[in-house]
Design a protein around this motif. Structure first.
Motif, PDB file in Angstrom:
ATOM      1  N   GLN A   1       0.848  -1.191   0.000  1.00 31.25           N
ATOM      2  CA  GLN A   1       0.000   0.000   0.000  1.00 31.25           C
ATOM      3  C   GLN A   1       0.883   1.242   0.000  1.00 31.25           C
ATOM      4  O   GLN A   1       1.890   1.309   0.706  1.00 31.25           O
ATOM      5  CB  GLN A   1      -0.931  -0.004   1.209  1.00 31.25           C
ATOM      6  CG  GLN A   1      -2.052  -1.025   1.122  1.00 31.25           C
ATOM      7  CD  GLN A   1      -3.075  -0.689   0.052  1.00 31.25           C
ATOM      8  OE1 GLN A   1      -3.697   0.377   0.077  1.00 31.25           O
ATOM      9  NE2 GLN A   1      -3.251  -1.594  -0.903  1.00 31.25           N
ATOM     10  N   HIS A   2       0.488   2.242  -0.769  1.00 28.78           N
ATOM     11  CA  HIS A   2       1.320   3.437  -0.924  1.00 28.78           C
ATOM     12  C   HIS A   2       1.069   4.466   0.172  1.00 28.78           C
ATOM     13  O   HIS A   2       1.838   5.423   0.319  1.00 28.78           O
ATOM     14  CB  HIS A   2       1.066   4.044  -2.302  1.00 28.78           C
ATOM     15  CG  HIS A   2       1.298   3.062  -3.413  1.00 28.78           C
ATOM     16  ND1 HIS A   2       0.265   2.367  -4.007  1.00 28.78           N
ATOM     17  CD2 HIS A   2       2.444   2.624  -4.007  1.00 28.78           C
ATOM     18  CE1 HIS A   2       0.765   1.563  -4.941  1.00 28.78           C
ATOM     19  NE2 HIS A   2       2.068   1.690  -4.961  1.00 28.78           N
ATOM     20  N   GLY A   3       0.015   4.281   0.920  1.00 29.19           N
ATOM     21  CA  GLY A   3      -0.314   5.158   2.040  1.00 29.19           C
ATOM     22  C   GLY A   3      -1.531   4.612   2.761  1.00 29.19           C
ATOM     23  O   GLY A   3      -2.221   3.718   2.244  1.00 29.19           O
ATOM     24  N   LEU A   4      -1.803   5.119   3.951  1.00 34.37           N
ATOM     25  CA  LEU A   4      -2.934   4.648   4.749  1.00 34.37           C
ATOM     26  C   LEU A   4      -3.776   5.827   5.210  1.00 34.37           C
ATOM     27  O   LEU A   4      -3.245   6.908   5.512  1.00 34.37           O
ATOM     28  CB  LEU A   4      -2.446   3.857   5.966  1.00 34.37           C
ATOM     29  CG  LEU A   4      -1.591   2.615   5.688  1.00 34.37           C
ATOM     30  CD1 LEU A   4      -1.138   1.988   6.999  1.00 34.37           C
ATOM     31  CD2 LEU A   4      -2.342   1.600   4.836  1.00 34.37           C
ATOM     32  N   VAL A   5      -5.081   5.598   5.265  1.00 33.27           N
ATOM     33  CA  VAL A   5      -6.025   6.610   5.744  1.00 33.27           C
ATOM     34  C   VAL A   5      -6.697   6.087   7.005  1.00 33.27           C
ATOM     35  O   VAL A   5      -7.240   4.970   7.008  1.00 33.27           O
ATOM     36  CB  VAL A   5      -7.105   6.915   4.682  1.00 33.27           C
ATOM     37  CG1 VAL A   5      -8.110   7.938   5.219  1.00 33.27           C
ATOM     38  CG2 VAL A   5      -6.472   7.400   3.389  1.00 33.27           C
ATOM     39  N   TYR A   6      -6.665   6.867   8.055  1.00 34.31           N
ATOM     40  CA  TYR A   6      -7.332   6.504   9.302  1.00 34.31           C
ATOM     41  C   TYR A   6      -8.453   7.490   9.606  1.00 34.31           C
ATOM     42  O   TYR A   6      -8.395   8.658   9.223  1.00 34.31           O
ATOM     43  CB  TYR A   6      -6.328   6.465  10.462  1.00 34.31           C
ATOM     44  CG  TYR A   6      -5.442   5.241  10.400  1.00 34.31           C
ATOM     45  CD1 TYR A   6      -5.799   4.059  11.035  1.00 34.31           C
ATOM     46  CD2 TYR A   6      -4.270   5.251   9.646  1.00 34.31           C
ATOM     47  CE1 TYR A   6      -5.008   2.915  10.939  1.00 34.31           C
ATOM     48  CE2 TYR A   6      -3.467   4.115   9.549  1.00 34.31           C
ATOM     49  CZ  TYR A   6      -3.848   2.952  10.193  1.00 34.31           C
ATOM     50  OH  TYR A   6      -3.071   1.828  10.094  1.00 34.31           O
ATOM     51  N   GLN A   7      -9.479   6.978  10.290  1.00 38.60           N
ATOM     52  CA  GLN A   7     -10.598   7.793  10.742  1.00 38.60           C
ATOM     53  C   GLN A   7     -11.382   8.446   9.604  1.00 38.60           C
ATOM     54  O   GLN A   7     -11.801   9.593   9.674  1.00 38.60           O
ATOM     55  CB  GLN A   7     -10.109   8.839  11.756  1.00 38.60           C
ATOM     56  CG  GLN A   7      -9.698   8.193  13.075  1.00 38.60           C
ATOM     57  CD  GLN A   7      -8.374   8.676  13.625  1.00 38.60           C
ATOM     58  OE1 GLN A   7      -8.033   9.838  13.477  1.00 38.60           O
ATOM     59  NE2 GLN A   7      -7.618   7.794  14.282  1.00 38.60           N
ATOM     60  N   GLY A   8     -11.528   7.623   8.541  1.00 36.58           N
ATOM     61  CA  GLY A   8     -12.461   7.974   7.492  1.00 36.58           C
ATOM     62  C   GLY A   8     -13.753   7.193   7.711  1.00 36.58           C
ATOM     63  O   GLY A   8     -14.056   6.767   8.828  1.00 36.58           O
ATOM     64  N   THR A   9     -14.505   6.959   6.645  1.00 34.70           N
ATOM     65  CA  THR A   9     -15.763   6.218   6.762  1.00 34.70           C
ATOM     66  C   THR A   9     -15.512   4.776   7.189  1.00 34.70           C
ATOM     67  O   THR A   9     -16.157   4.257   8.106  1.00 34.70           O
ATOM     68  CB  THR A   9     -16.514   6.254   5.423  1.00 34.70           C
ATOM     69  OG1 THR A   9     -16.678   7.612   5.016  1.00 34.70           O
ATOM     70  CG2 THR A   9     -17.883   5.610   5.558  1.00 34.70           C
ATOM     71  N   ASN A  10     -14.563   4.105   6.534  1.00 29.34           N
ATOM     72  CA  ASN A  10     -14.243   2.722   6.907  1.00 29.34           C
ATOM     73  C   ASN A  10     -13.678   2.636   8.320  1.00 29.34           C
ATOM     74  O   ASN A  10     -13.780   1.601   8.976  1.00 29.34           O
ATOM     75  CB  ASN A  10     -13.250   2.120   5.911  1.00 29.34           C
ATOM     76  CG  ASN A  10     -13.907   1.619   4.653  1.00 29.34           C
ATOM     77  OD1 ASN A  10     -14.288   0.456   4.556  1.00 29.34           O
ATOM     78  ND2 ASN A  10     -14.046   2.497   3.675  1.00 29.34           N
ATOM     79  N   GLY A  11     -13.069   3.709   8.791  1.00 28.25           N
ATOM     80  CA  GLY A  11     -12.524   3.739  10.140  1.00 28.25           C
ATOM     81  C   GLY A  11     -13.541   4.087  11.204  1.00 28.25           C
ATOM     82  O   GLY A  11     -13.187   4.220  12.380  1.00 28.25           O
TER      83      GLY A  11
END
Length: 338
Positions: A52-62
């Motif tokens: 993975q080239h980057g990670l997203v936290y605390q979005g909709t999936n989070g």
């Protein structure tokens, strides 16, 4: 007649291109479902090692709206430590800062920066959708971007914002702000992506798709990547589409896109199925085998057995592709050890 290209300056800091996983929140198997930071540490490192080239936290999936401000900071500190322990301390970590007020979003941006995030992801306010005029919408983003210590990525997802949908004119206007660097189009509108990429270079304003089932069309349209919930379950395959396309292996990228699109169909049904899929296909690989760790936070419920069986059937088309891709190696290895 050619489309007029924007003359705005290049942004000083841009979100690196590629595939980003909007990481699910994992919980302890207790009545109050405290965040399981150990499990999230392990999941984070596996996603990075999967390409993975980057990670997203605390979005909709989070499940951002179900987390307290202190929980959000604890998670961000944990995952920044996880990538640092892997030997990639500058790895891109995007934090959701979506609040219902300007003040709340600014504070969330400051909290995220203090906790180790590198970029901020921002939905439009939607508590009283009819009151969110175009003027209010544009001013909201400008005000938050003015005060945010992190570069802002506009998150457009009408499905979770009472139908509020930023059009290409709105996004083109906001792209001119020096601290607004990209957009994530979970609206799935490839035409909107084309209009934006026809006006802006990726160095001025980057365009990301909101899922991996249309990553190939997004790249062909001039976009630079995507943010995909399926990466929680199949991180290697989703990232591989982008890597193949960048390498010029277009036919291989298109072929893998076809399989990924079919597997991602389960994620479209509900977050509960995405989380179940992550537990089923990835849990053992990261040493987290209690399926309750992957339950949604209450009041939301885990899926029925019928939907679990359907999810396994739909997602299993990608197992062979996923297993054939090796994990990446980093300087210090998992948990900071060789």
């Amino acid at each position: 007649m050619p489309v007029s290209k924007s003359t705005i300056p290049k942004k000083s800091i841009m979100l690196p291109p590629g595939v980003y996983c909007p990481v699910i929140s994992l919980y302890k198997s207790t009545k109050t479902q405290e965040t399981d930071l150990d499990a999230m540490y392990k999941h984070c490192q596996y996603l990075v090692r999967s390409g993975q080239h980057g990670l997203v936290y605390q979005g909709t999936n989070g499940e951002a709206v179900l987390l307290s401000p202190s929980e959000k900071k604890d998670v961000l500190r944990t995952v920044r430590k996880a990538v640092t322990d892997l030997g990639v301390p500058d790895y891109p970590i995007v934090a959701g800062i979506s609040g219902q007020s300007t003040n709340e979003s600014i504070q969330l941006a400051k909290d995220a920066a203090e906790a180790g995030a590198s970029f901020a992801l921002l939905l439009p306010p939607s508590f009283w959708a009819k009151a969110v005029s175009e003027e209010a919408l544009l001013q909201f983003y400008r005000d938050v971007a003015d005060e945010s210590p992190l570069p802002v990525v506009i998150y457009n997802f009408p499905g979770v914002t009472s139908g509020i949908d930023l059009n290409s004119d709105d996004l083109a206007t906001l792209a001119q702000h020096p601290n607004i660097v990209a957009t994530k189009l979970t609206c799935g509108n490839v035409g909107k992506a084309v209009r934006l990429t026809s006006k802006f270079s990726p160095e001025q304003f980057s365009v990301y798709g909101g899922s991996s089932d249309f990553l190939f069309p997004t790249l062909e349209a001039g976009g630079v990547g995507c943010v995909t919930g399926l990466a929680n379950c199949f991180p290697k395959s989703t990232a591989r589409i982008y890597d193949l396309w960048i390498e010029g292996k277009v036919d291989e990228a298109r072929s893998l896109q076809n399989v990924v699109a079919n597997a991602e169909w389960a994620c479209k049904k509900s977050l509960a199925l995405t989380k179940f899929g992550a537990g089923y296909f990835l849990g053992k690989k990261i040493g987290v085998e209690d399926e309750r760790t992957f339950y949604p936070r209450r009041p939301y419920l885990p899926p029925s057995q019928k939907m679990k069986d359907w999810t396994v059937e739909v997602m299993s088309v990608l197992v062979e592709e996923e297993d054939a891709i090796p994990l990446k190696s980093f300087g210090k290895g998992v948990n900071g050890t060789k």
